[in-house]
Design a protein around this motif. Structure first.
Motif, PDB file in Angstrom:
ATOM      1  N   LYS A 291       9.338  -4.516  -8.749  1.00 18.52           N
ATOM      2  CA  LYS A 291       8.479  -5.694  -8.519  1.00 18.52           C
ATOM      3  C   LYS A 291       7.824  -6.159  -9.818  1.00 18.52           C
ATOM      4  O   LYS A 291       7.802  -7.349 -10.127  1.00 18.52           O
ATOM      5  CB  LYS A 291       7.343  -5.333  -7.535  1.00 18.52           C
ATOM      6  N   SER A 292       7.289  -5.206 -10.564  1.00 18.49           N
ATOM      7  CA  SER A 292       6.613  -5.549 -11.838  1.00 18.49           C
ATOM      8  C   SER A 292       7.603  -6.131 -12.832  1.00 18.49           C
ATOM      9  O   SER A 292       7.306  -7.119 -13.512  1.00 18.49           O
ATOM     10  CB  SER A 292       5.968  -4.303 -12.456  1.00 18.49           C
TER      11      SER A 292
ATOM     12  N   THR B 199       7.319   1.933  -2.861  1.00 17.83           N
ATOM     13  CA  THR B 199       6.413   1.083  -2.067  1.00 17.83           C
ATOM     14  C   THR B 199       6.246   1.693  -0.674  1.00 17.83           C
ATOM     15  O   THR B 199       5.295   1.393   0.027  1.00 17.83           O
ATOM     16  CB  THR B 199       6.968  -0.344  -1.912  1.00 17.83           C
TER      17      THR B 199
ATOM     18  N   GLU C   9       8.220  -0.427  -6.542  1.00 18.90           N
ATOM     19  CA  GLU C   9       6.951  -0.874  -7.146  1.00 18.90           C
ATOM     20  C   GLU C   9       7.187  -1.312  -8.593  1.00 18.90           C
ATOM     21  O   GLU C   9       6.680  -2.340  -9.058  1.00 18.90           O
ATOM     22  CB  GLU C   9       5.936   0.280  -7.080  1.00 18.90           C
TER      23      GLU C   9
ATOM     24  N   LYS D 278       5.742  -4.815  -0.016  1.00 16.01           N
ATOM     25  CA  LYS D 278       4.302  -4.613  -0.215  1.00 16.01           C
ATOM     26  C   LYS D 278       3.899  -3.162  -0.055  1.00 16.01           C
ATOM     27  O   LYS D 278       2.845  -2.740  -0.485  1.00 16.01           O
ATOM     28  CB  LYS D 278       3.530  -5.489   0.778  1.00 16.01           C
TER      29      LYS D 278
ATOM     30  N   SER E  10      13.098   1.421  -1.917  1.00 11.11           N
ATOM     31  CA  SER E  10      11.705   1.406  -1.430  1.00 11.11           C
ATOM     32  C   SER E  10      11.009   2.762  -1.577  1.00 11.11           C
ATOM     33  O   SER E  10       9.801   2.817  -1.770  1.00 11.11           O
ATOM     34  CB  SER E  10      11.640   0.944   0.032  1.00 11.11           C
TER      35      SER E  10
ATOM     36  N   ASP F 270      11.629   3.345  -6.576  1.00  6.88           N
ATOM     37  CA  ASP F 270      11.031   2.637  -7.719  1.00  6.88           C
ATOM     38  C   ASP F 270      10.809   1.150  -7.455  1.00  6.88           C
ATOM     39  O   ASP F 270      10.746   0.367  -8.391  1.00  6.88           O
ATOM     40  CB  ASP F 270      11.915   2.820  -8.961  1.00  6.88           C
TER      41      ASP F 270
END
Length: 316
Positions: free
Chosen positions: A284-285, A8, A281, A316, A276, A279
């Motif tokens: 989050k999924s 991210t 991102e 984010k 951050s 992985d």
């Protein structure tokens, strides 16, 4: 372990170390602190870029950026900012030191750091620990832990895990060995679990886990839970969970940090900061898929103020 697109936080394309240091100095100069300006700069830069800012700040102002941040910030917000400013191996070394400092030991933090790092990372952590604290990591682990749990931590802290590919015939034999060392006998031969789970490669272990289910008709996780307890069980479950699916493993840890009474802010910082640039991102999924709410919403409901704003900026 994870494939792109994973991070991210990525290197900031328009990076201007002079403009960033001016913004940071302005945010901390005079009365009051502009926390938003600090978040806007530091949460949007990679760790390597933040290291450049530390050097540039001292060059431009003759001041130590870390000291200035410490004197202006407080609480979990300060902890998270300082975590961002540390090179990864230094941050891991600090987490381990903190876990062993004072009365009592935070075994879960030690497990979370050591059981999820590769050989290169472990060697870097050991070197940094020695340099920073003038102590030997292995000696501190020996002093703070005992029994089979101590042996597994000493084993992992060597950074000697095999990194080769899986060997199908060996994996079947290793699964048999684990079965005979645990469920297949009275009592448990922990040394065989360590020999395989601490020393064999990640790719090989994933095959061993599959083979184990064929032999036992139950998962390796269930076997560990029935054969072991306490910190030893936690350490082995961490190794299995991380190697089986690192993204889901961290999604579960984040949930654990936020569920129930109280929030484990240290764990939130450790995971969100350290993943951050890897992985987060994907985590989050996985979190959304498993827990049916966004990680941002979960964090929003647990923490507040500038600490919340910083974590959300990183997510984010």
């Amino acid at each position: 372990m994870a494939s792109a697109p994973g991070p991210t936080v990525t290197p900031y394309a328009g990076f201007d170390k002079d403009a960033d240091t001016v913004a940071l100095r302005k945010a901390m100069k005079g009365l009051g602190t502009d926390e938003k300006a600090i978040i806007d700069v530091l949460a949007a830069r990679s760790n390597a870029q933040r290291q450049q800012l530390i050097l540039q700040f001292k060059t431009a102002y003759g001041r130590d950026l870390i000291s200035d941040l410490k004197s202006e910030l407080s609480g979990h917000f300060e902890d998270a900012i300082l975590a961002l400013m540390s090179p990864p191996e230094l941050y891991d070394a600090k987490c381990l030191k903190k876990a062993m400092k004072g009365l009592g030991t935070d075994e879960s933090a030690i497990i979370e750091v050591l059981c999820t790092r590769n050989n290169k990372q472990i060697h870097m952590i050991r070197d940094r620990y020695k340099k920073e604290f003038k102590h030997d990591l292995e000696k501190d682990l020996k002093d703070e832990t005992s029994g089979n749990f101590k042996r597994i931590l000493i084993g992992i802290s060597q950074g000697g895990r095999d990194e080769g590919p899986a060997d199908a015939s060996r994996a079947a034999a290793d699964a048999q060995t684990l079965y005979k060392a645990g469920e297949g006998k009275l009592g448990t031969d922990e040394s065989e679990f360590q020999r395989i789970l601490v020393a064999k490669s990640a790719a090989h272990l994933r095959l061993v886990f599959d083979e184990y289910e064929k032999v036992s008709k139950k998962s390796i996780e269930k076997a560990i839970k029935s054969e072991m307890s306490g910190d030893l069980e936690n350490a082995y479950l961490t190794i299995v969970g991380f190697f089986r699916n690192p993204v889901e493993f961290y999604a579960d840890l984040l949930q654990k940090a936020m569920v129930g009474v109280g929030t484990d802010e240290d764990r939130l910082i450790r995971i969100i900061v350290s993943r951050s640039e890897w992985d987060l991102e994907l985590i989050k999924s996985a979190y959304m898929h498993k827990y049916k709410r966004t990680l941002v919403d979960a964090v929003k409901s647990e923490v507040s103020g500038d600490f919340r704003k910083l974590l959300i900026a990183l997510i984010k």
